[in-house]
Enzyme design. Structure first.
Site, PDB file in Angstrom:
ATOM      1  N   HIS A  25       5.814  -2.711  -0.155  1.00  0.00           N
ATOM      2  CA  HIS A  25       4.859  -2.320   0.888  1.00  0.00           C
ATOM      3  C   HIS A  25       3.582  -3.163   0.799  1.00  0.00           C
ATOM      4  CE1 HIS A  25       7.134   1.207   2.371  1.00  0.00           C
ATOM      5  NE2 HIS A  25       7.575   1.233   1.113  1.00  0.00           N
ATOM      6  N   TYR A 286       3.645   1.734 -10.863  1.00  0.00           N
ATOM      7  CA  TYR A 286       2.394   1.500 -10.141  1.00  0.00           C
ATOM      8  C   TYR A 286       1.302   0.993 -11.069  1.00  0.00           C
ATOM      9  CZ  TYR A 286       4.502   4.208  -6.317  1.00  0.00           C
ATOM     10  OH  TYR A 286       5.319   4.660  -5.321  1.00  0.00           O
TER      11      TYR A 286
END
Length: 300
Positions: A25, A286
């Site tokens: 993304h 992340y």
């Protein structure tokens, strides 16, 4: 357990992105708005953003690929991430256009990046991982890789289940779906083309008024498994838990070392995490991605 460094290397390899961007993304933009819950949601969950008052939200619409130059006209997973800002802290939902993940195994999941770019490799991937075939075929049937006219017209799925706790600590397992309010008749009179057409369209649409989504909730029944991103629930009860109203684009908050992290394990009182292995692996990946993004000048 899959090493997070290896996971990010595997996700990034097919795209060869410039430094400073998300491993997935990578292309997206930020918007602001509000969320207001329905009385039915308030009765089932004591979390502050579900108390029925308007809660500020930060939204990021994105393309799923790991490069910031992926043209909007190419098929891709689309994302809608939401950060609910409350006095009790932030809580996040990460939604995408695929209704399920194809696997509960992080090591298998990151290998999906290669056939996502080189789609001729998908049959080989499915042959090596036959348990992914059902979810992948379902995703194809439900247009998980859309080429939409607008981010405002497609549904999004946060996938993971969460426990809702009410005032008496009674738990209800739920899954979410974001359903667009916009219909074809709401489309703008102009056609948007070019590599950034989705971003251009949503900015123009917001100039004429808000974009809205209804947050649908599915309640798990007896025998439904909330601890797997692959599980299919048998006729769960569906109701509208609230409405997201997106009002305007905002300036990119990611400047210098500042990065915005949407983390599906970030919860507040009244919410509970499942034991979903993909859910619990995501913040580890992340953290590695953030480490690589900080201190890097991002272009275009």
């Amino acid at each position: 357990m899959l090493d997070p460094e290896q996971a990010i290397d595997t996700l990034s390899a097919p795209f060869q992105p410039p430094p400073g961007y998300r491993a997935a993304h990578a292309k997206g933009a930020f918007y602001e708005g509000t969320f207001t819950a329905t009385p039915e949601a308030t009765a089932l969950c004591r979390a502050q953003h579900l108390d029925g008052t308007a809660t500020s939200v930060l939204v990021r619409w994105s393309n799923g690929s790991g490069t910031s130059v992926w043209p909007d006209g190419k098929p891709d997973i689309r994302g809608m991430a939401l950060k609910f800002r409350t006095a009790a802290g932030d809580t996040d939902l990460l939604c995408q256009t695929s209704p399920r993940f194809p696997t509960d195994d992080p090591a298998v999941f990151v290998q999906m990046a290669e056939p996502a770019v080189h789609q001729w490799k998908l049959p080989l991937f499915m042959a090596r991982h036959p348990r992914t075939i059902g979810p992948l075929l379902e995703g194809m049937r439900r247009h998980a890789l859309p080429k939409p006219v607008s981010y405002a017209e497609i549904p999004y799925y946060p996938i993971h289940a969460y426990g809702w706790l009410d005032a008496e600590d009674r738990r209800t397992w739920v899954r979410y779906e974001m359903h667009p309010v916009a219909v074809e008749a709401d489309r703008l009179g102009e056609e948007f083309t070019g590599p950034d057409r989705l971003r251009d369209e949503i900015v123009a649409r917001l100039a004429g008024g808000p974009v809205e989504f209804d947050l649908h909730v599915q309640r798990a029944g007896a025998g439904d498994d909330p601890h797997s991103s692959v599980s299919v629930w048998d006729k769960p009860r569906d109701f509208v838990a609230g409405r997201v109203t997106v009002t305007a684009p905002v300036a990119d908050p990611e400047q210098g070392d500042e990065v915005v992290v949407f983390d599906p394990t970030r919860i507040i009182d009244g919410l509970e995490l499942s034991d979903d292995p993909i859910l619990h692996y995501r913040p580890l990946a992340y953290a590695e991605s953030v480490k690589r993004r900080q201190g890097v000048v991002r272009g275009g």
